[in-house]
Design an enzyme around this catalytic site. Structure first.
Site, PDB file in Angstrom:
ATOM      1  N   LEU A   8       0.845  -1.191   0.000  1.00 22.11           N
ATOM      2  CA  LEU A   8       0.000   0.000   0.000  1.00 22.11           C
ATOM      3  C   LEU A   8       0.881   1.243   0.000  1.00 22.11           C
ATOM      4  CD1 LEU A   8      -2.786  -1.003   2.553  1.00 22.11           C
ATOM      5  CD2 LEU A   8      -2.493  -1.667   0.152  1.00 22.11           C
ATOM      6  N   ARG A  15       3.211  15.252   5.806  1.00 25.35           N
ATOM      7  CA  ARG A  15       4.157  15.723   6.830  1.00 25.35           C
ATOM      8  C   ARG A  15       5.599  15.714   6.349  1.00 25.35           C
ATOM      9  NH1 ARG A  15       3.365  12.330  11.836  1.00 25.35           N
ATOM     10  NH2 ARG A  15       5.229  13.416  12.537  1.00 25.35           N
ATOM     11  N   ALA A 363      52.553  11.237  -8.113  1.00 23.78           N
ATOM     12  CA  ALA A 363      51.696  12.240  -7.468  1.00 23.78           C
ATOM     13  C   ALA A 363      51.291  13.320  -8.462  1.00 23.78           C
ATOM     14  CB  ALA A 363      52.442  12.869  -6.299  1.00 23.78           C
ATOM     15  N   ARG A 423      58.081  18.789 -21.720  1.00 25.75           N
ATOM     16  CA  ARG A 423      58.127  20.011 -20.911  1.00 25.75           C
ATOM     17  C   ARG A 423      59.273  20.866 -21.443  1.00 25.75           C
ATOM     18  NH1 ARG A 423      60.631  16.244 -16.390  1.00 25.75           N
ATOM     19  NH2 ARG A 423      62.813  16.602 -16.838  1.00 25.75           N
TER      20      ARG A 423
END
Ligand code: UD1
Ligand code: MG
Length: 450
Positions: A8, A15, A363, A423
């Site tokens: 149900l 509320r 890292a 780089r």
């Protein structure tokens, strides 16, 4: 004996102060009605019928996302619990066997409890009701019992003072032969304090027909219903406490169980260690012997035997962490296969990628997977080494044993065993550092005087 489960879920849930129908509010990541349906699963139901009313379409769409085996019935006006059960008649068409009625907002009835109800049916009760000893019986229906078992259920509003003193209360869960149940709810009237069709009246009606009724009891905690946001928070706590206890019983070490939050479907193997403050979103499996250190967030991922995660790691959907791999602090992994023994220990984002066995990711490595429109893959081979602070611009492949120098921006594939340096070359100017500092100091002194 076949079983049909009727849930149900037509209540308004005002509320909750929400645009979302009450039964769709989530506990441990799954709508509360999905929890209620999984209790019923313990009985292996042949049919599952959800009775909707308020927000019916949203409930149907959301439930269908979670389960395919559900039929829906509409109760357009909420005229009471018996009326709601009656709405399931069409969906029950052609079904022979028992029906169990559950509430969509009562998510924690245990499978064992429903089994006990089935036992009472086998022992000869035509209607079996689940009751509990209420700490505060308040507005609950009272179970009136006598020498012949359950005699009636009286709603609090209609109860005599003697009946109000009864502490054995109605949970709302009912089991009976499906055809009998439909027959009985059809006979329920609404001449009562609320003008509603009370499901609870079926006990008196069955007794009038000379049928035996029985009450089975459970802990009050199982019957916890959710009507408000504080109730929802209590339900979350009840779920988490249960799940933590189950994990520990299953051989999982939880250093601070009260700080670990599971999802409805978290699978944790034996001898897994989980440190404090770990949160599991949906779809996580952690295999035997893995360690999850403090402050990790995992969702939609798989952690294999002996892997170590965290502290402070985030595993997002599609993260597949291989045996003995390591994912360390401030590392995020999404839609990526991290193979056996690979290490991604610090400050890294790995998304849409494959990391080969024993590869070492330094890292500050970033897989640049998104160009603003499309997502692209990064493939890193076995034993490859990615130097710290590298940006791998996908699509890009670093072959087995490939080596990327620190600080590289890698835009082209790197061959097996090759070294990539992407780089600017470093230039050293002899003595220029000292001369520059002297000039700046002199400038500062002249400004101070002027
Ligand atoms: C009901 C029981 C009461 C029991 C209590 C347990 C009846 C008459 N009373 O009371 O004995 O102690 O539950 O919590 O059954 N619903 C519908 N359609 C309706 C009315 C209700 O689907 O027309 C659903 C609600 O969404 C809810 C459940 O049925 O999930 C119970 O309804 P609710 O109005 O909360 O019943 P109570 O008055 O609490
Ligand atoms: Mg209620």
């Amino acid at each position: 004996m076949s079983i049909a489960a009727i849930l149900l879920a037509a209540g308004q849930g005002t509320r909750m102060q929400s645009d979302l129908p009450k039964v769709l509010h989530k506990i441990a990541g799954a709508p509360m009605i999905v929890h209620a349906m999984s209790s019923a699963d313990a009985l292996g139901p042949e049919r599952v019928i959800v009775v909707t009313g308020h927000g019916g379409e949203a409930v149907e769409a959301a439930v269908a996302d979670w389960r395919e085996d559900v039929a829906f019935a509409q109760q357009t006006e909420q005229l009471g619990t018996a009326h709601a059960v009656k709405a399931a008649a069409e969906a029950l068409d052609g079904f022979a066997g028992d029906a169990v009625v559950l509430y969509g907002d009562t998510p924690f009835i245990r499978g064992e409890t429903l089994e006990a109800m089935r036992g009472a049916r086998r022992d000869g009760a035509a209607v079996v009701v689940l009751g509990f000893e209420a700490a505060e019986p308040g507005g609950y229906g009272r179970l009136v019992t006598g020498p012949e078992g359950l005699e009636a259920i009286v709603e609090a509003k209609e109860a005599t003072p003697d009946q109000l003193a009864i502490t054995l209360c109605n949970s709302g869960v009912v089991m009976a032969d499906a055809a009998l149940l439909m027959d009985l709810v059809g006979a329920v009237g609404n001449d009562n304090a609320k003008g509603e069709y009370y499901l609870t009246d079926i006990v008196g009606l069955a007794r009038d027909r000379g049928l035996a009724c029985a009450a089975v009891t459970c802990e009050e905690a199982e019957t916890l219903g959710v009507n408000s946001r504080p109730d929802l928070a209590v339900a979350e706590r009840v779920f988490q406490d249960r799940r933590r206890a189950e994990a520990m019983e299953g051989g999982v070490t939880l250093t601070a169980p009260e700080t670990v939050h599971f999802a409805f479907d978290t699978h944790i193997g034996r001898d897994v260690e989980i440190a404090p403050n770990v949160v599991f979103g949906p779809g996580v499996t952690v295999e035997t012997g893995a360690v999850i250190r403090a402050f990790c967030h995992l969702e939609g991922c798989h952690v294999s035997n002996g892997a170590e995660i965290g502290p402070y790691a985030r595993l997002r959907p599609g993260a597949e962490i291989g045996e003995k791999a390591r994912v360390g602090n401030f590392v995020e992994v999404k839609n990526a296969d991290v193979h056996e023994g690979a290490k991604i220990n610090h400050l890294t984002y790995v998304g849409d990628a494959e990391i080969g066995k024993r590869a070492n990711i330094g890292a500050g490595t970033i897989t640049c997977n998104y160009d603003g429109v499309f997502k692209h893959r990064t493939v890193i081979g076995e034993g490859a080494f990615i130097g710290s602070n590298s940006a791998l611009v996908a699509p890009v492949t670093i072959a087995d044993g490939g080596y990327v120098a620190s600080g590289s921006v890698v835009t082209e594939n790197v061959g097996p065993g090759d070294l990539a340096i992407g780089r600017a070359r470093q230039v050293n100017k002899q003595g220029l550092g000292a001369r520059m500092v002297a000039r700046l100091k002199a400038l500062k002194a002249s400004k101070g005087q002027g």
